[in-house]
Scaffold this active site. Sequence first.
Site, PDB file in Angstrom:
ATOM      1  N   SER A  56       0.824  -1.210   0.000  1.00 31.52           N
ATOM      2  CA  SER A  56       0.000   0.000   0.000  1.00 31.52           C
ATOM      3  C   SER A  56       0.858   1.260   0.000  1.00 31.52           C
ATOM      4  CB  SER A  56      -0.928   0.009   1.212  1.00 31.52           C
ATOM      5  OG  SER A  56      -1.692  -1.158   1.261  1.00 31.52           O
TER       6      SER A  56
HETATM    7  N1  SAH Z   1      -0.432  -5.452   3.997  1.00 29.17           N
HETATM    8  C1  SAH Z   1       0.318  -5.687   2.782  1.00 29.17           C
HETATM    9  C2  SAH Z   1      -0.427  -5.249   1.530  1.00 29.17           C
HETATM   10  C3  SAH Z   1      -1.564  -6.137   1.254  1.00 29.17           C
HETATM   11  S1  SAH Z   1      -2.256  -6.112  -0.379  1.00 29.17           S
HETATM   12  C4  SAH Z   1       1.682  -5.033   2.837  1.00 29.17           C
HETATM   13  O1  SAH Z   1       1.996  -4.384   3.831  1.00 29.17           O
HETATM   14  O2  SAH Z   1       2.455  -5.217   1.894  1.00 29.17           O
HETATM   15  C5  SAH Z   1      -3.534  -7.282  -0.078  1.00 29.17           C
HETATM   16  C6  SAH Z   1      -3.063  -8.699   0.156  1.00 29.17           C
HETATM   17  O3  SAH Z   1      -4.180  -9.486   0.503  1.00 29.17           O
HETATM   18  C7  SAH Z   1      -2.409  -9.349  -1.047  1.00 29.17           C
HETATM   19  O4  SAH Z   1      -1.145  -9.808  -0.672  1.00 29.17           O
HETATM   20  C8  SAH Z   1      -3.334 -10.515  -1.369  1.00 29.17           C
HETATM   21  O5  SAH Z   1      -2.650 -11.655  -1.853  1.00 29.17           O
HETATM   22  C9  SAH Z   1      -3.960 -10.784  -0.020  1.00 29.17           C
HETATM   23  N2  SAH Z   1      -5.242 -11.486  -0.059  1.00 29.17           N
HETATM   24  C10 SAH Z   1      -6.191 -11.416  -1.001  1.00 29.17           C
HETATM   25  N3  SAH Z   1      -7.227 -12.194  -0.654  1.00 29.17           N
HETATM   26  C11 SAH Z   1      -6.934 -12.769   0.531  1.00 29.17           C
HETATM   27  C12 SAH Z   1      -7.616 -13.673   1.392  1.00 29.17           C
HETATM   28  N4  SAH Z   1      -8.828 -14.153   1.104  1.00 29.17           N
HETATM   29  N5  SAH Z   1      -7.005 -14.044   2.539  1.00 29.17           N
HETATM   30  C13 SAH Z   1      -5.775 -13.566   2.858  1.00 29.17           C
HETATM   31  N6  SAH Z   1      -5.085 -12.713   2.068  1.00 29.17           N
HETATM   32  C14 SAH Z   1      -5.657 -12.314   0.927  1.00 29.17           C
END
Ligand code: SAH
Length: 203
Positions: A56
């Site tokens: 993000s």
């Molecule tokens: N917090 C992260 C950014 C997250 S982006 C950072 O600091 O880099 C959103 C993330 O959610 C992605 O990595 C994606 O793979 C994950 N994601 C998507 N669907 C999900 C689910 N059902 N359960 C767990 N993670 C999920």
Amino acid sequence: MKKGQLLALIRSKYNISREIIQAFKSINRENFVPQEFKSQAYHDIPLPLKEGATISQPTTVLLMLQYLNIREGNKILEIGAGSGYNAALMSRLVGKKGKIVTVEVDEDLVEFAKSNLKKENIKNVKVVLGDGYKGYSKKAPYDRIIVTAAVQEVPDVLIKQLKLNGILLAPVGEHSQELVKVKKLKDKIEEEYLGSFIFVPLR
Ligand code: SAH
């Protein structure tokens, strides 16, 4: 931009706590972005990790942490480990007695997050492969829960895994999202709307 410049830019617009600023200074964002984007680590933009996943935008990360009101010793559940960067910052905020569990659905990203956290020598973060919609009941209940991908509504399962007086933060909505802060009180759930943001959807 350099780390200090980015921080100055964000602080000129928003009130960010001393603890969060300290955490931001102590973690190197370049350790959490793919090799080809390292030169952009301190631009105030989200960067791609892989399909459907981004680290993000720094402003978004710091604002979410500010709204989450983390205390030393807190046990926190994150949904969407991605790069592990947000978990790394939270690890600093909860301190040695605190604990972060971060659930990630993508196997490659689980490994990516783990190796990034290792570079910063972070030990109080547990990266779990799993579906975030289920939360992580094994370590529940949590003081704080942060969902870092967009959901249609706040999942009940996650509210169940929140402690009394706990806070949950989630971006809710389809095309753009409203950041929602949920507080679990004794006899009700209190919701506060904090403005619009853009997130990748939770799968
Ligand atoms: N917090 C992260 C950014 C997250 S982006 C950072 O600091 O880099 C959103 C993330 O959610 C992605 O990595 C994606 O793979 C994950 N994601 C998507 N669907 C999900 C689910 N059902 N359960 C767990 N993670 C999920």
